[in-house]
Design a protein around this motif. Sequence first.
Motif, PDB file in Angstrom:
ATOM      1  N   ALA A   1      45.429  -3.204  14.563  1.00 45.12           N
ATOM      2  CA  ALA A   1      44.689  -1.980  14.662  1.00 45.12           C
ATOM      3  C   ALA A   1      43.140  -2.030  14.251  1.00 45.12           C
ATOM      4  O   ALA A   1      42.314  -1.441  14.958  1.00 45.12           O
ATOM      5  CB  ALA A   1      45.337  -0.834  13.847  1.00 45.12           C
ATOM      6  N   THR A   2      42.980  -3.103  13.060  1.00 47.06           N
ATOM      7  CA  THR A   2      41.643  -3.135  12.804  1.00 47.06           C
ATOM      8  C   THR A   2      40.638  -4.059  13.849  1.00 47.06           C
ATOM      9  O   THR A   2      39.883  -3.567  14.282  1.00 47.06           O
ATOM     10  CB  THR A   2      41.603  -4.086  11.271  1.00 47.06           C
ATOM     11  N   LEU A   3      41.437  -4.870  14.445  1.00 42.32           N
ATOM     12  CA  LEU A   3      40.818  -5.735  15.528  1.00 42.32           C
ATOM     13  C   LEU A   3      40.513  -4.965  16.763  1.00 42.32           C
ATOM     14  O   LEU A   3      39.476  -4.808  17.498  1.00 42.32           O
ATOM     15  CB  LEU A   3      41.620  -6.822  15.927  1.00 42.32           C
ATOM     16  N   ILE A   4      41.436  -4.053  16.791  1.00 41.75           N
ATOM     17  CA  ILE A   4      41.280  -3.001  18.207  1.00 41.75           C
ATOM     18  C   ILE A   4      40.104  -1.961  17.961  1.00 41.75           C
ATOM     19  O   ILE A   4      39.384  -1.925  18.793  1.00 41.75           O
ATOM     20  CB  ILE A   4      42.462  -2.386  18.555  1.00 41.75           C
ATOM     21  N   TRP A   5      39.967  -1.599  16.761  1.00 40.19           N
ATOM     22  CA  TRP A   5      39.009  -0.680  16.487  1.00 40.19           C
ATOM     23  C   TRP A   5      37.672  -1.403  16.609  1.00 40.19           C
ATOM     24  O   TRP A   5      36.521  -0.817  17.051  1.00 40.19           O
ATOM     25  CB  TRP A   5      39.196   0.213  15.226  1.00 40.19           C
ATOM     26  N   PHE A   6      37.820  -2.646  15.853  1.00 38.20           N
ATOM     27  CA  PHE A   6      36.364  -3.355  16.051  1.00 38.20           C
ATOM     28  C   PHE A   6      36.129  -3.601  17.454  1.00 38.20           C
ATOM     29  O   PHE A   6      34.953  -3.523  17.793  1.00 38.20           O
ATOM     30  CB  PHE A   6      36.547  -4.727  15.212  1.00 38.20           C
ATOM     31  N   PHE A   7      37.093  -4.118  18.445  1.00 39.42           N
ATOM     32  CA  PHE A   7      36.711  -4.432  19.636  1.00 39.42           C
ATOM     33  C   PHE A   7      36.338  -3.158  20.534  1.00 39.42           C
ATOM     34  O   PHE A   7      35.214  -3.324  21.097  1.00 39.42           O
ATOM     35  CB  PHE A   7      38.187  -4.781  20.330  1.00 39.42           C
ATOM     36  N   CYS A   8      36.957  -2.115  20.288  1.00 33.88           N
ATOM     37  CA  CYS A   8      36.345  -0.658  20.733  1.00 33.88           C
ATOM     38  C   CYS A   8      34.939  -0.447  20.473  1.00 33.88           C
ATOM     39  O   CYS A   8      34.265   0.355  21.115  1.00 33.88           O
ATOM     40  CB  CYS A   8      37.262   0.490  20.610  1.00 33.88           C
ATOM     41  N   GLY A   9      34.818  -0.282  19.095  1.00 32.08           N
ATOM     42  CA  GLY A   9      33.482  -0.011  18.460  1.00 32.08           C
ATOM     43  C   GLY A   9      32.396  -0.719  19.099  1.00 32.08           C
ATOM     44  O   GLY A   9      31.371  -0.546  19.391  1.00 32.08           O
ATOM     45  N   MET A  10      32.677  -2.034  19.162  1.00 27.84           N
ATOM     46  CA  MET A  10      31.756  -3.004  19.556  1.00 27.84           C
ATOM     47  C   MET A  10      31.299  -2.922  21.108  1.00 27.84           C
ATOM     48  O   MET A  10      30.204  -2.879  21.564  1.00 27.84           O
ATOM     49  CB  MET A  10      31.847  -4.505  19.339  1.00 27.84           C
ATOM     50  N   ASN A  11      32.207  -2.699  21.713  1.00 26.75           N
ATOM     51  CA  ASN A  11      32.108  -2.541  23.205  1.00 26.75           C
ATOM     52  C   ASN A  11      31.330  -0.924  23.583  1.00 26.75           C
ATOM     53  O   ASN A  11      30.562  -0.794  24.205  1.00 26.75           O
ATOM     54  CB  ASN A  11      33.590  -2.459  24.066  1.00 26.75           C
TER      55      ASN A  11
ATOM     56  N   PHE B   1      34.378  10.229  25.439  1.00 23.38           N
ATOM     57  CA  PHE B   1      35.719   9.406  25.923  1.00 23.38           C
ATOM     58  C   PHE B   1      35.872   8.528  24.538  1.00 23.38           C
ATOM     59  O   PHE B   1      37.076   8.319  24.209  1.00 23.38           O
ATOM     60  CB  PHE B   1      35.095   8.415  26.918  1.00 23.38           C
ATOM     61  N   HIS B   2      34.853   7.904  23.949  1.00 22.84           N
ATOM     62  CA  HIS B   2      35.148   7.344  22.788  1.00 22.84           C
ATOM     63  C   HIS B   2      35.977   8.115  21.644  1.00 22.84           C
ATOM     64  O   HIS B   2      36.500   7.400  20.715  1.00 22.84           O
ATOM     65  CB  HIS B   2      34.031   6.457  22.382  1.00 22.84           C
ATOM     66  N   ALA B   3      35.487   9.346  21.420  1.00 24.94           N
ATOM     67  CA  ALA B   3      36.169  10.026  20.491  1.00 24.94           C
ATOM     68  C   ALA B   3      37.343  10.126  20.797  1.00 24.94           C
ATOM     69  O   ALA B   3      38.343  10.372  19.888  1.00 24.94           O
ATOM     70  CB  ALA B   3      35.322  11.607  20.469  1.00 24.94           C
TER      71      ALA B   3
ATOM     72  N   ASN C   1      25.567   5.431  22.639  1.00 23.94           N
ATOM     73  CA  ASN C   1      26.347   4.080  22.402  1.00 23.94           C
ATOM     74  C   ASN C   1      26.639   4.037  21.057  1.00 23.94           C
ATOM     75  O   ASN C   1      27.702   3.860  20.529  1.00 23.94           O
ATOM     76  CB  ASN C   1      25.565   2.965  22.832  1.00 23.94           C
ATOM     77  N   SER C   2      25.746   4.314  20.073  1.00 22.42           N
ATOM     78  CA  SER C   2      25.948   4.289  18.461  1.00 22.42           C
ATOM     79  C   SER C   2      26.783   5.238  18.174  1.00 22.42           C
ATOM     80  O   SER C   2      27.547   4.989  17.463  1.00 22.42           O
ATOM     81  CB  SER C   2      24.676   4.207  17.903  1.00 22.42           C
ATOM     82  N   LEU C   3      26.813   6.607  18.688  1.00 25.94           N
ATOM     83  CA  LEU C   3      27.733   7.623  18.401  1.00 25.94           C
ATOM     84  C   LEU C   3      29.131   7.127  18.792  1.00 25.94           C
ATOM     85  O   LEU C   3      29.955   7.431  18.143  1.00 25.94           O
ATOM     86  CB  LEU C   3      27.259   8.791  18.962  1.00 25.94           C
ATOM     87  N   GLY C   4      29.118   6.642  19.968  1.00 28.00           N
ATOM     88  CA  GLY C   4      30.477   6.375  20.642  1.00 28.00           C
ATOM     89  C   GLY C   4      31.108   5.216  19.789  1.00 28.00           C
ATOM     90  O   GLY C   4      32.338   5.264  19.217  1.00 28.00           O
ATOM     91  N   ALA C   5      30.379   4.116  19.004  1.00 28.26           N
ATOM     92  CA  ALA C   5      30.887   3.327  18.123  1.00 28.26           C
ATOM     93  C   ALA C   5      31.262   4.001  16.706  1.00 28.26           C
ATOM     94  O   ALA C   5      32.090   3.515  16.410  1.00 28.26           O
ATOM     95  CB  ALA C   5      29.868   2.335  17.986  1.00 28.26           C
TER      96      ALA C   5
END
Length: 125
Positions: A83-93, A42-44, A12-16
Amino acid sequence: MSDIKQSVFHENSLGALAYITFVPAIYFLLVTRYKKSAIVRFHAWQSLELNLALFIATYALALTMAFGPVVYMTLLFATWISATLIWFFCGMNALHGRRRVLPLLGPLAETLANRNQSANTQVAQ
């Protein structure tokens, strides 16, 4: 902490981490130890697609310079904040173990992540 919980937390931390910039995302897709994980792959892939979409959007906004620099800068600022908000949203998820699929980008990321998994399985056999 058990090995299973530690492994999931690690993935999970690597995905974030893949959402920080495109560099860790590429690294995770190239290093065998990390590309074995479906979550990390997937996250990469989704992070790389998000970076590419922002790159294309930034250069496409150059067409708005005809309307003046204020319009261009306002749209560019709005794009980068989004884009910053989307990155933050994806990273937290990703950090919380959720696999949020972004519209338009996510299905392709899933396809690429699954394609790489089947290729890795065939090579290992």
